[in-house]
Design an enzyme around this catalytic site. Structure first.
Site, PDB file in Angstrom:
ATOM      1  N   HIS A 188       0.819  -1.214   0.000  1.00  0.00           N
ATOM      2  CA  HIS A 188       0.000   0.000   0.000  1.00  0.00           C
ATOM      3  C   HIS A 188       0.852   1.263   0.000  1.00  0.00           C
ATOM      4  O   HIS A 188       0.425   2.298  -0.509  1.00  0.00           O
ATOM      5  CB  HIS A 188      -0.997  -0.024   1.153  1.00  0.00           C
ATOM      6  CG  HIS A 188      -2.164  -0.919   0.850  1.00  0.00           C
ATOM      7  ND1 HIS A 188      -2.325  -2.151   1.411  1.00  0.00           N
ATOM      8  CD2 HIS A 188      -3.187  -0.756  -0.023  1.00  0.00           C
ATOM      9  CE1 HIS A 188      -3.408  -2.712   0.909  1.00  0.00           C
ATOM     10  NE2 HIS A 188      -3.957  -1.894   0.040  1.00  0.00           N
ATOM     11  N   ARG A 331     -15.532   1.398  -3.086  1.00  0.00           N
ATOM     12  CA  ARG A 331     -15.411   0.183  -2.301  1.00  0.00           C
ATOM     13  C   ARG A 331     -15.653   0.509  -0.833  1.00  0.00           C
ATOM     14  O   ARG A 331     -15.124   1.499  -0.323  1.00  0.00           O
ATOM     15  CB  ARG A 331     -14.011  -0.395  -2.474  1.00  0.00           C
ATOM     16  CG  ARG A 331     -13.768  -1.628  -1.651  1.00  0.00           C
ATOM     17  CD  ARG A 331     -12.438  -2.240  -1.944  1.00  0.00           C
ATOM     18  NE  ARG A 331     -11.348  -1.497  -1.340  1.00  0.00           N
ATOM     19  CZ  ARG A 331     -10.068  -1.809  -1.513  1.00  0.00           C
ATOM     20  NH1 ARG A 331      -9.737  -2.801  -2.302  1.00  0.00           N
ATOM     21  NH2 ARG A 331      -9.124  -1.112  -0.923  1.00  0.00           N
ATOM     22  N   ARG A 463       2.219  -9.697   0.554  1.00  0.00           N
ATOM     23  CA  ARG A 463       2.444  -8.807  -0.596  1.00  0.00           C
ATOM     24  C   ARG A 463       3.408  -7.663  -0.305  1.00  0.00           C
ATOM     25  O   ARG A 463       3.885  -7.003  -1.209  1.00  0.00           O
ATOM     26  CB  ARG A 463       1.105  -8.250  -1.102  1.00  0.00           C
ATOM     27  CG  ARG A 463       0.427  -7.368  -0.110  1.00  0.00           C
ATOM     28  CD  ARG A 463      -1.023  -7.125  -0.476  1.00  0.00           C
ATOM     29  NE  ARG A 463      -1.241  -5.796  -1.001  1.00  0.00           N
ATOM     30  CZ  ARG A 463      -2.435  -5.260  -1.235  1.00  0.00           C
ATOM     31  NH1 ARG A 463      -3.531  -5.977  -1.016  1.00  0.00           N
ATOM     32  NH2 ARG A 463      -2.558  -4.055  -1.700  1.00  0.00           N
ATOM     33  N   CYS A 500      -8.666  -4.608 -10.652  1.00  0.00           N
ATOM     34  CA  CYS A 500      -8.200  -3.355 -10.064  1.00  0.00           C
ATOM     35  C   CYS A 500      -6.932  -3.487  -9.233  1.00  0.00           C
ATOM     36  O   CYS A 500      -6.523  -2.557  -8.563  1.00  0.00           O
ATOM     37  CB  CYS A 500      -9.309  -2.710  -9.240  1.00  0.00           C
ATOM     38  SG  CYS A 500      -9.829  -3.725  -7.841  1.00  0.00           S
TER      39      CYS A 500
HETATM   40  C1  PEP Z   1      -6.334  -5.737  -4.442  1.00  0.00           C
HETATM   41  O1  PEP Z   1      -6.249  -6.470  -3.453  1.00  0.00           O
HETATM   42  O2  PEP Z   1      -5.915  -6.059  -5.570  1.00  0.00           O
HETATM   43  C2  PEP Z   1      -6.941  -4.406  -4.330  1.00  0.00           C
HETATM   44  C3  PEP Z   1      -7.190  -3.694  -5.392  1.00  0.00           C
HETATM   45  O3  PEP Z   1      -7.198  -3.919  -3.100  1.00  0.00           O
HETATM   46  P1  PEP Z   1      -6.091  -3.391  -2.076  1.00  0.00           P
HETATM   47  O4  PEP Z   1      -4.808  -3.218  -2.839  1.00  0.00           O
HETATM   48  O5  PEP Z   1      -6.569  -2.109  -1.516  1.00  0.00           O
HETATM   49  O6  PEP Z   1      -6.018  -4.476  -1.077  1.00  0.00           O
HETATM   50 MG    MG Z   2      -7.368  -6.055  -1.651  1.00  0.00          MG
END
Ligand code: PEP
Ligand code: MG
Length: 577
Positions: A188, A331, A463, A500
C-alpha cells in the site's frame, strides 16, 4: 558516486538532498543494568545474532545482482566473527549496559576505525559494520517504531521501511522522491506514492544504510535506480534519459481522448484507482473512462476520528459530481492488514488473515451502516457503483447485501432519495471467492478482481514482504488460471469483470489480461495512457492467443520469459518492460 538498483515503484526523475530515516537505528535502547542482568543481555545478543543471520540467509540470493550477493556474504561472515561478538559481550559486562547499547557502541568503534583508515576498500567495510549493527538492533528490539519527525525542507526521503500511516503523518508536499530499502510494488505504500505522484524506487536493499543526510541523490523512478553523489557523466546520462522519457510522455498524452479500442474494434475500458479527493484533478486529466476503485478506507486513515455520515456523503458526492456521467465504483471500508485506523481496536497477530474489510464491517454494523447511508445519499449525484472487499463466500456476500437492502429500506421510509438502480458488485480477491465465482456471480452486478490480494492469498505470500518478494508472481499459473476462471464464470452469468490490482497497471500484463477476457482495467492513472497505447496496437485475437499460450505453460518463469519476449518484440520502445 554510488548506485542502488531497485523496483521502479512510481514514475518520475528527481534530484534533491537526502533525509534518512532508519526505523531500526532510531530505536536503539540505551539502558544501564545491574550485574545480575548481564546474562539476560548476553542471551539477547545471542538471539539477535541468530535472528540477524536468519534474516540475511532468508534473502533469495539468486534474485540479487552479484554485488549484493557479495555484500550479504560479507555480512554473514562478520556476524559469525567471534572477535566482534566477544567485543560486544565484553562491553556489556564491563559497562553494565543493555545489549542494544553495546551493539551500537562497539559497531561504531569498529566502523570509525575502518572509515578513518583512508583505504577505499576498508571504508566500504565500515558501511558493512554499520549495516550489520542495524540488523542486530532490529533483531534485539523486536518491534518496529513508526516515524516521529517533521520534514521542514524539500527532501528525498530515504528510509529502511515505511507504513501507509507513516506517509499520512508526513508532509508529502515536502517529499520530492522516496527511496526504500524494502517494499514491493503491490504494497500500500507503493500504491500511495503513485497516487501522490511521488517518484519512488523501492527494494533497494540497503540505500538507507549507505546514504547520509544531506547527500545529493538523483532518483530515477522510471528505471528503478538511485544515484548518490552522481558524477558528471552519470548526471549527463540521466539528463538524456529524462529528455527521452519526457518525449515519450508527450507522445502518450495524444491518447487522452481516444478510446481503448484494439485493432479489431474490441474495447477494454480503462478506469482509475483513487484513494482520495486530492487525486481527482489527475483523474479528470487522465483519459480514464470512470473510477473503478475508490479505496474509501483512506478517508478514515487521514484523520484521528471516524468520518461522520455527512462528511462521507460530501466526499462521495464530490467525486461523483466530478466524474458524472462516468461511473464511480466506491469500495466499502477495507481496513485491517497494513491499513490501520487508530482507535478501532484492530491489533492482531495475523492481521492479513484477520478482522479486516467486510469481516470488520459486518461486526461493526454501526460503522458499516453509516457508510452505506452516506453512499446511498450520494448516489443521486452521479453514477455510483458499490463494491464489497474481501468477500470469501456467499454467506458474507449475502450478509453485506442484506444490510444494504435494510439501509435502502430505511432511506425509503425516511424519504431519502437514492439511485434505485445502482449496481452492486464484489471484489474477488480471496481464493475461496474465486473458486465460487459462479455462485457469487448470480448475486451481484459485477466483479472486480483484486489481484494484489488474490496473488497474496493464492500463493500464500505477504504482498509487502521483500524477503519473499520473489514468490509474489502475477504470472504464476495458479493466478492466471484463477483470473481466467473468474472471467469465464462471470461472463456465463452475464456480468462484467474489471481488474483493479496493480497487475492492471503493469504495461507488461495489459495484452495478457485483455486476452484472458477482462472487460476493464482499473489502475493508478500514472500508467493509464501507456496501457492504452499498447492495447490500441494489438488485436483481441492476438491477445487471446498470447493468453492461451501462457495458460498452457507450467511455471511462472516460463510464462514470464514468454510474455516479456512477446512484449519486447512488439514494443521495443517500452523502457520499463
Ligand atoms: C487488491 O487487493 O488487488 C486491491 C485492489 O485492493 P487493495 O490493494 O486495496 O487491497
Ligand atoms: Mg485487496
Amino acid at each position: 558516486m554510488r548506485i542502488f538498483k531497485g523496483i521502479a515503484a512510481s514514475e518520475g526523475m528527481v534530484k534533491g538532498k537526502a533525509l534518512v530515516f532508519r526505523r531500526a537505528s532510531m530505536a536503539a535502547e540505551r539502558r544501564h543494568i545491574l550485574a545480575d542482568g548481564v546474562s539476560r543481555e548476553l542471551k539477547t545478543l545471542e538471539k539477535a545474532l541468530d535472528e540477524a543471520r536468519h534474516t540475511i540467509e532468508a534473502h533469495d540470493q539468486s534474485q540479487l545482482p552479484d554485488e549484493s550477493q557479495q555484500i550479504l556474504e560479507a555480512h554473514l561472515l562478520m556476524l559469525s566473527d567471534p572477535e566482534y561478538r566477544r567485543a560486544i559481550e565484553a562491553y556489556i559486562r564491563t559497562n553494565l549496559v543493555s545489549a542494544q547499547w553495546a551493539i551500537e557502541e562497539v559497531s561504531e568503534q569498529y566502523a570509525s576505525l575502518l572509515a578513518e583508515s583512508g583505504d577505499a576498500l576498508l571504508q566500504e567495510r565500515a558501511d558493512d559494520i554499520r549495516d550489520i549493527s542495524l540488523y542486530l538492533l532490529e533483531a534485539a528490539k523486536g518491534r518496529k517504531r513508526s516515524v516521529d519527525f517533521v520534514i521542514d525542507d524539500d527532501v528525498v526521503l530515504v528510509a529502511d521501511s515505511l507504513m501507509p500511516s507513516d506517509l499520512f503523518a508526513l508532509d508529502k508536499s515536502r517529499i520530492l522522491a522516496l527511496v526504500l530499502d524494502g517494499g514491493a510494488r503491490a504494497s500500500h505504500v507503493a500504491i500511495l506514492v503513485r497516487a501522490f505522484n511521488i517518484p519512488a524506487v523501492i527494494a533497494t536493499g540497503r540505500a538507507s544504510r549507505s546514504v547520509n543526510d544531506g547527500d545529493e541523490v538523483i532518483v530515477d523512478g522510471i528505471w528503478g535506480e538511485v544515484y548518490v553523489r552522481a558524477d558528471l557523466s552519470a548526471a549527463q546520462m540521466l539528463d538524456e534519459r529524462y529528455a527521452r522519457w519526457q518525449e515519450h510522455e508527450s507522445e502518450l498524452r495524444e491518447m487522452i481522448d481516444l478510446p481503448t479500442e484494439m485493432v479489431d474494434g474490441h474495447r477494454v475500458e480503462l478506469l482509475a484507482n483513487i484513494q482520495g479527493l486530492v487525486e481527482m484533478e489527475g483523474v479528470c486529466a487522465s483519459g480514464a473512462s470512470g473510477i473503478g476503485l475508490f479505496r474509501s478506507e483512506f478517508l478514515f486513515m487521514e484523520r484521528a476520528t471516524l468520518p461522520t455520515e455527512e462528511e462521507q456523503y460530501q466526499a462521495y458526492k464530490a467525486v461523483l459530481e466530478k466524474m458524472a456521467p462516468k461511473a464511480v465504483t466506491i469500495r466499502t471500508l477495507d481496513i485491517g492488514g497494513d491499513k490501520v485506523v487508530k482507535d478501532l481496536g484492530i491489533d492482531e497477530k495475523n492481521p492479513v488473515l484477520g478482522w479486516r474489510a467486510v469481516r470488520f464491517c459486518l461486526s461493526r454494523k454501526d460503522i458499516f451502516t453509516t457508510q452505506l447511508r452516506a453512499l446511498l445519499r450520494a448516489s443521486v449525484h452521479g453514477k455510483l457503483k458499490i463494491m464489497f472487499p474481501m468477500i470469501s463466500g456467499v454467506e458474507e456476500l449475502n450478509a453485506a447485501l442484506h444490510l444494504l437492502e435494510h439501509v435502502k429500506e430505511e432511506c425509503r421510509i425516511e424519504g431519502i432519495a437514492f439511485d434505485e438502480k445502482l449496481e452492486v458488485g464484489t471484489m474477488i480477491e480471496v481464493p475461496s471467492a474465486a473458486l465460487c465465482a459462479d455462485i457469487l456471480a448470480k448475486r451481484v452486478d459485477f466483479f472486480s478482481i483484486g489481484t494484489n490480494d488474490l496473488i497474496q492469498y493464492t500463493i500464500a505470500v505477504d504482498r509487502g514482504n521483500e524477503k519473499i518478494a520473489y514468490l509474489y508472481q502475477p504470472f504464476h499459473p495458479a493466478v492466471l488460471r484463477s483470473i481466467k476462471m473468474i472471467v469465464d464464470m462471470a461472463h456465463k452469468e452475464g456480468i462484467e469483470v474489471s481488474l483493479c490490482g496493480e497487475m492492471g497497471s503493469d504495461p507488461l500484463c495489459s495484452v495478457l489480461l485483455a486476452g484472458l477476457g477482462v472487460d476493464a482495467l482499473s489502475m493508478g492513472v500514472q500508467s493509464l495512457l501507456q496501457v492504452r497505447q499498447i492495447l490500441r496496437s494489438v488485436s483481441s485475437v492476438e491477445a487471446k492467443e498470447l493468453a492461451d499460450q501462457a495458460l498452457s505453460m507450467d511455471s511462472y518463469q516460463t510464462i514470464n520469459t514468454y510474455i516479456r519476449e512477446w512484449m519486447h518484440d512488439r514494443f521495443d520502445h517500452l523502457t520499463t518492460i
